[in-house]
Scaffold this motif. Structure first.
Motif, PDB file in Angstrom:
ATOM      1  N   ILE A  18       0.827  -1.216   0.000  1.00  0.00           N
ATOM      2  CA  ILE A  18       0.000   0.000   0.000  1.00  0.00           C
ATOM      3  C   ILE A  18       0.862   1.268   0.000  1.00  0.00           C
ATOM      4  O   ILE A  18       0.429   2.311  -0.499  1.00  0.00           O
ATOM      5  CB  ILE A  18      -0.999  -0.023   1.181  1.00  0.00           C
ATOM      6  CG1 ILE A  18      -2.147   0.965   0.915  1.00  0.00           C
ATOM      7  CG2 ILE A  18      -0.321   0.233   2.518  1.00  0.00           C
ATOM      8  CD1 ILE A  18      -3.357   0.759   1.800  1.00  0.00           C
ATOM      9  N   VAL A  40       1.056  -2.955   8.130  1.00  0.00           N
ATOM     10  CA  VAL A  40       0.805  -1.759   7.327  1.00  0.00           C
ATOM     11  C   VAL A  40       1.333  -0.515   8.044  1.00  0.00           C
ATOM     12  O   VAL A  40       1.965   0.362   7.445  1.00  0.00           O
ATOM     13  CB  VAL A  40      -0.713  -1.605   7.071  1.00  0.00           C
ATOM     14  CG1 VAL A  40      -1.017  -0.294   6.378  1.00  0.00           C
ATOM     15  CG2 VAL A  40      -1.243  -2.771   6.263  1.00  0.00           C
ATOM     16  N   SER A 129      -7.568  -5.211   9.968  1.00  0.00           N
ATOM     17  CA  SER A 129      -7.727  -6.225  11.030  1.00  0.00           C
ATOM     18  C   SER A 129      -7.371  -7.650  10.621  1.00  0.00           C
ATOM     19  O   SER A 129      -7.437  -8.557  11.454  1.00  0.00           O
ATOM     20  CB  SER A 129      -9.148  -6.223  11.628  1.00  0.00           C
ATOM     21  OG  SER A 129      -9.353  -5.089  12.454  1.00  0.00           O
ATOM     22  N   THR A 130      -6.993  -7.872   9.337  1.00  0.00           N
ATOM     23  CA  THR A 130      -6.755  -9.264   8.912  1.00  0.00           C
ATOM     24  C   THR A 130      -5.315  -9.724   9.130  1.00  0.00           C
ATOM     25  O   THR A 130      -4.972 -10.842   8.745  1.00  0.00           O
ATOM     26  CB  THR A 130      -7.103  -9.456   7.424  1.00  0.00           C
ATOM     27  OG1 THR A 130      -6.214  -8.642   6.638  1.00  0.00           O
ATOM     28  CG2 THR A 130      -8.549  -9.093   7.145  1.00  0.00           C
ATOM     29  N   GLY A 131      -4.496  -8.872   9.738  1.00  0.00           N
ATOM     30  CA  GLY A 131      -3.108  -9.257  10.012  1.00  0.00           C
ATOM     31  C   GLY A 131      -2.946  -9.657  11.461  1.00  0.00           C
ATOM     32  O   GLY A 131      -3.541 -10.636  11.935  1.00  0.00           O
TER      33      GLY A 131
HETATM   34  P1  ADP Z   1      -4.143  -5.263  11.702  1.00  0.00           P
HETATM   35  O1  ADP Z   1      -3.380  -4.987  12.981  1.00  0.00           O
HETATM   36  O2  ADP Z   1      -5.313  -4.307  11.505  1.00  0.00           O
HETATM   37  O3  ADP Z   1      -4.504  -6.701  11.546  1.00  0.00           O
HETATM   38  P2  ADP Z   1      -1.864  -5.499   9.886  1.00  0.00           P
HETATM   39  O4  ADP Z   1      -1.036  -4.362   9.351  1.00  0.00           O
HETATM   40  O5  ADP Z   1      -1.203  -6.477  10.793  1.00  0.00           O
HETATM   41  O6  ADP Z   1      -3.150  -4.808  10.543  1.00  0.00           O
HETATM   42  O7  ADP Z   1      -2.461  -6.320   8.666  1.00  0.00           O
HETATM   43  C1  ADP Z   1      -3.572  -5.922   7.889  1.00  0.00           C
HETATM   44  C2  ADP Z   1      -3.458  -6.557   6.510  1.00  0.00           C
HETATM   45  O8  ADP Z   1      -2.520  -5.823   5.720  1.00  0.00           O
HETATM   46  C3  ADP Z   1      -2.953  -7.997   6.506  1.00  0.00           C
HETATM   47  O9  ADP Z   1      -3.733  -8.735   5.563  1.00  0.00           O
HETATM   48  C4  ADP Z   1      -1.507  -7.878   6.061  1.00  0.00           C
HETATM   49  O10 ADP Z   1      -1.050  -9.035   5.366  1.00  0.00           O
HETATM   50  C5  ADP Z   1      -1.568  -6.705   5.138  1.00  0.00           C
HETATM   51  N1  ADP Z   1      -0.334  -5.921   4.948  1.00  0.00           N
HETATM   52  C6  ADP Z   1       0.803  -5.916   5.693  1.00  0.00           C
HETATM   53  N2  ADP Z   1       1.686  -5.041   5.190  1.00  0.00           N
HETATM   54  C7  ADP Z   1       1.110  -4.471   4.099  1.00  0.00           C
HETATM   55  C8  ADP Z   1       1.504  -3.495   3.138  1.00  0.00           C
HETATM   56  N3  ADP Z   1       2.696  -2.918   3.183  1.00  0.00           N
HETATM   57  N4  ADP Z   1       0.629  -3.152   2.145  1.00  0.00           N
HETATM   58  C9  ADP Z   1      -0.610  -3.728   2.099  1.00  0.00           C
HETATM   59  N5  ADP Z   1      -1.043  -4.651   2.964  1.00  0.00           N
HETATM   60  C10 ADP Z   1      -0.199  -5.019   3.942  1.00  0.00           C
END
Ligand code: ADP
Length: 180
Positions: A18, A40, A129-131
């Motif tokens: 992103i 993210v 929230s999916t991470g």
């Molecule tokens: P949360 O704490 O809300 O779960 P995360 O950042 O851990 O947030 O993950 C949210 C989603 O974003 C997950 O599906 C993860 O794989 C994905 N993600 C992690 N890094 C990036 C990035 N740089 N760009 C886009 N999506 C990402």
């Protein structure tokens, strides 16, 4: 990339990072401290530079002394990212015992509202929230797509979901195509 235009807004899916998107608003899956984290959040602060963290610290010193509540959204500069603003939102941690879907929908709704108020035309979302927060991808994708289709209004023209891996991309693609 796949696209669908059921309403006025165009929903686009992209597989990638992103922080590499060129859009008006990049939405950050932040935590309530607003002071950075993993996933993210970490990537946005790493690539966006210290201006974003400085703006978040100011928010903690003023409007959000106790942090940003779950389901809410707030905008800052996008620093060095190729965007005009970052909108930070705090997703709910997934719970088997409690249905927190409305809080997850609220993240998308409040982020879109903040983006529209700023005059944004293009908004990039991660799968909130999916991470680390553990939300199942299929349910997270359904809530994301449903809420964006219901809530995105002018001047927003494009909502881009930026999915980090193949599983996330495929899941969003299935959910979007099921909506016709
Ligand atoms: P949360 O704490 O809300 O779960 P995360 O950042 O851990 O947030 O993950 C949210 C989603 O974003 C997950 O599906 C993860 O794989 C994905 N993600 C992690 N890094 C990036 C990035 N740089 N760009 C886009 N999506 C990402």
């Amino acid at each position: 990339m796949s696209t669908s235009e059921p309403e006025a807004v165009t929903v686009t899916l992209v597989r990638g990072d992103i922080t590499r998107q060129s859009v008006d608003v990049i939405v950050n899956a932040a935590n309530s401290s607003l002071l950075g984290g993993g996933g993210v959040d970490g990537a946005i602060h790493r690539h966006g530079g210290p201006e974003i963290l400085a703006a978040c610290r100011e928010l903690r010193a003023s409007r959000y002394g106790k942090g940003l509540p779950t389901g809410r959204a707030v905008a800052t500069t996008a620093g060095r990212l190729d965007a005009r603003w970052v909108v930070h939102t705090v997703g709910p941690v997934w719970s088997r015992a409690e249905d927190r879907s409305e809080l997850l929908a609220s993240c998308y709704r409040e982020s879109l509202r903040a983006a529209a108020e700023l005059g944004a035309r293009t908004v990039a979302f991660p799968a909130i929230s999916t991470g680390v927060y553990g939300w199942p991808m299929d349910d997270g994708a359904r809530i994301a797509v449903r809420t964006v289709l219901a809530e995105a209004v002018a001047p927003i023209e494009e909502v881009r979901f930026v999915l980090f891996d193949a599983h996330a991309y495929t899941t969003f693609e299935e959910v979007l195509s099921a909506r016709g």
